[in-house]
Design an enzyme around this catalytic site. Structure first.
Site, short mmCIF file in Angstrom:
data_model
loop_
_atom_site.label_atom_id
_atom_site.label_comp_id
_atom_site.label_asym_id
_atom_site.label_seq_id
_atom_site.Cartn_x
_atom_site.Cartn_y
_atom_site.Cartn_z
N GLY A 86 -4.10 37.11 7.99
CA GLY A 86 -4.82 36.73 9.20
C GLY A 86 -4.16 37.26 10.45
O GLY A 86 -3.37 38.20 10.42
N ILE A 144 -1.22 51.92 12.63
CA ILE A 144 -1.95 51.94 13.90
C ILE A 144 -1.01 51.43 15.00
O ILE A 144 -0.36 50.39 14.82
CB ILE A 144 -3.22 51.08 13.84
CG1 ILE A 144 -4.10 51.53 12.67
CG2 ILE A 144 -4.00 51.16 15.15
CD1 ILE A 144 -4.57 52.96 12.74
N GLY A 204 -1.50 48.92 4.79
CA GLY A 204 -1.02 49.79 5.86
C GLY A 204 0.37 50.33 5.57
O GLY A 204 1.21 49.65 4.97
N SER A 214 0.90 41.37 13.52
CA SER A 214 0.55 40.00 13.91
C SER A 214 1.70 39.33 14.64
O SER A 214 1.49 38.48 15.50
CB SER A 214 0.16 39.20 12.67
OG SER A 214 -0.92 39.80 12.00
N HIS A 240 -5.29 45.99 10.88
CA HIS A 240 -6.06 45.39 9.79
C HIS A 240 -7.50 45.92 9.77
O HIS A 240 -8.07 46.20 8.71
CB HIS A 240 -6.12 43.86 9.95
CG HIS A 240 -4.80 43.18 9.85
ND1 HIS A 240 -4.22 42.52 10.90
CD2 HIS A 240 -3.94 43.04 8.81
CE1 HIS A 240 -3.07 42.00 10.52
NE2 HIS A 240 -2.87 42.30 9.27
N LEU A 266 -5.63 38.98 12.73
CA LEU A 266 -6.03 40.37 12.56
C LEU A 266 -5.93 41.15 13.86
O LEU A 266 -6.24 40.66 14.94
CB LEU A 266 -7.45 40.44 12.01
CG LEU A 266 -7.72 39.72 10.68
CD1 LEU A 266 -9.13 39.98 10.22
CD2 LEU A 266 -6.71 40.13 9.62
N HIS A 267 -5.49 42.41 13.72
CA HIS A 267 -5.43 43.34 14.85
C HIS A 267 -6.08 44.65 14.40
O HIS A 267 -6.63 44.74 13.29
CB HIS A 267 -3.99 43.54 15.31
CG HIS A 267 -3.03 43.87 14.21
ND1 HIS A 267 -3.08 45.05 13.49
CD2 HIS A 267 -2.00 43.16 13.68
CE1 HIS A 267 -2.11 45.07 12.60
NE2 HIS A 267 -1.45 43.93 12.66
N ASP A 283 4.04 48.49 6.75
CA ASP A 283 4.91 47.78 5.81
C ASP A 283 5.16 48.71 4.63
O ASP A 283 4.62 48.51 3.53
CB ASP A 283 4.25 46.47 5.37
CG ASP A 283 4.07 45.51 6.52
OD1 ASP A 283 5.08 45.02 7.04
OD2 ASP A 283 2.92 45.25 6.91
N GLN A 335 6.44 34.07 0.66
CA GLN A 335 7.09 35.25 1.20
C GLN A 335 7.79 34.98 2.53
O GLN A 335 8.24 35.91 3.20
CB GLN A 335 6.11 36.42 1.33
CG GLN A 335 5.00 36.24 2.33
CD GLN A 335 3.95 37.33 2.21
OE1 GLN A 335 3.18 37.37 1.25
NE2 GLN A 335 3.93 38.25 3.15
#
Length: 281
Positions: free
Chosen positions: A33, A178, A149, A188, A39, A35-36, A152, A63
């Site tokens: 969540g 991005i 992405g 996030s 995402h 989100l940017h 990570d 995590q």
């Protein structure tokens, strides 16, 4: 039109079974969540590559190393749904903890070799949590492709390896990082930065670009690394956890980019842990 929001595994599997019966391909974009545009770029890639797209939102407690970090993680479900609406995503899957870790859950997925270094060295158990929840989401969604992405990068390598090693019938697709206009990798966690810290944050990427340029000119990595860390610390970062040159496929530590390589970094700024990586030619 807003995407359909599903919260139970039974609902998800019923819908996916209909899609599969119709011969449609399914893509999944696992997220936590907040989100940017990073995402959203994954969702767009999934729409281009698949007939149907599921975006998952699950803040995975397994995590997080710190309960405080877990509690402070941004929770923005309504805003996330609004951002996904123009992309024509089919489903947003927002499972409760009982759908992922039901009573008596006792299984952990662990990927050896890729998880003991970099973020894994500083966040014990983190990648076991990632590998476990991703395996669950892969099997629950029964997707044909999963989109992650490159921001990570270590996570991408871990997920790719687990899918291969466990013969999971899914293709893991890596998508470019991005960035904001000033070079900061979208994350996030950027929402947790103060206005002042946000001004300093791009120095991490700037220092990494300087190292990559020097490597391209044949300069010593150790000398470049020391200079970069000094620059990052001058910018207000409290700690540089690592700034490493690694093989792009195995994450083996390198002294020079004599094969496809990646420069990876993690550093703390005003109580927020930022990570980044760039390719090195």
């Amino acid at each position: 039109m807003s995407p359909v929001i599903l919260r139970t595994l039974d609902e998800l599997r019923t819908l996916v079974a209909e899609w599969k019966a119709a011969g449609q391909s399914v893509g999944v974009v696992p997220t936590m969540g907040a989100l940017h545009q990073g995402h959203l770029s994954l969702a767009r890639a999934a729409k281009e590559g698949c007939d149907r797209v599921i975006v998952t939102i699950f803040i995975n407690p397994k995590q997080f190393n710190s309960p405080e970090d877990y509690e402070n993680y941004p929770r923005t479900e309504e805003d996330d749904a609004r951002k996904l609406a123009p992309l024509d995503v089919d489903v947003v899957y927002v499972p409760g903890p009982e759908e992922i870790y039901p009573d008596g859950f006792s299984t952990t997925v662990s990927v050896a070799g890729l998880t003991e270094t970099l973020c894994g060295a500083h966040r014990p158990g983190h990648f076991d949590g990632v590998a476990t929840v991703v395996t669950k989401l892969f099997t629950q969604s029964q997707a044909d492709r999963a989109y992650f992405g490159e921001k990570d990068f270590q996570q991408l390598q871990v997920v790719t390896r687990l899918a291969r090693d466990l013969d999971l019938p899914i293709e893991v697709v890596g998508c470019p990082t991005i960035r904001e206009e000033d070079g900061l990798a979208m994350s996030s966690r950027n929402l947790l930065l103060s206005d002042r810290a946000r001004v300093w944050a791009p120095e991490l990427h700037g220092a990494m670009e300087e190292v990559a340029e020097g490597l391209g000119q044949g300069e010593s990595f150790e000398a470049l690394k020391a200079k970069a860390i000094a620059r990052i610390e001058r910018a207000g970062f409290a700690e540089v956890e690592y700034l490493d040159l690694r093989a792009a496929d195995t994450l083996e530590e390198l002294a020079a980019p004599d094969r496809p390589a990646r420069l990876l970094a993690a550093a703390w700024l005003a109580g927020v842990r930022l990570i980044d990586n760039i390719a090195v030619d």
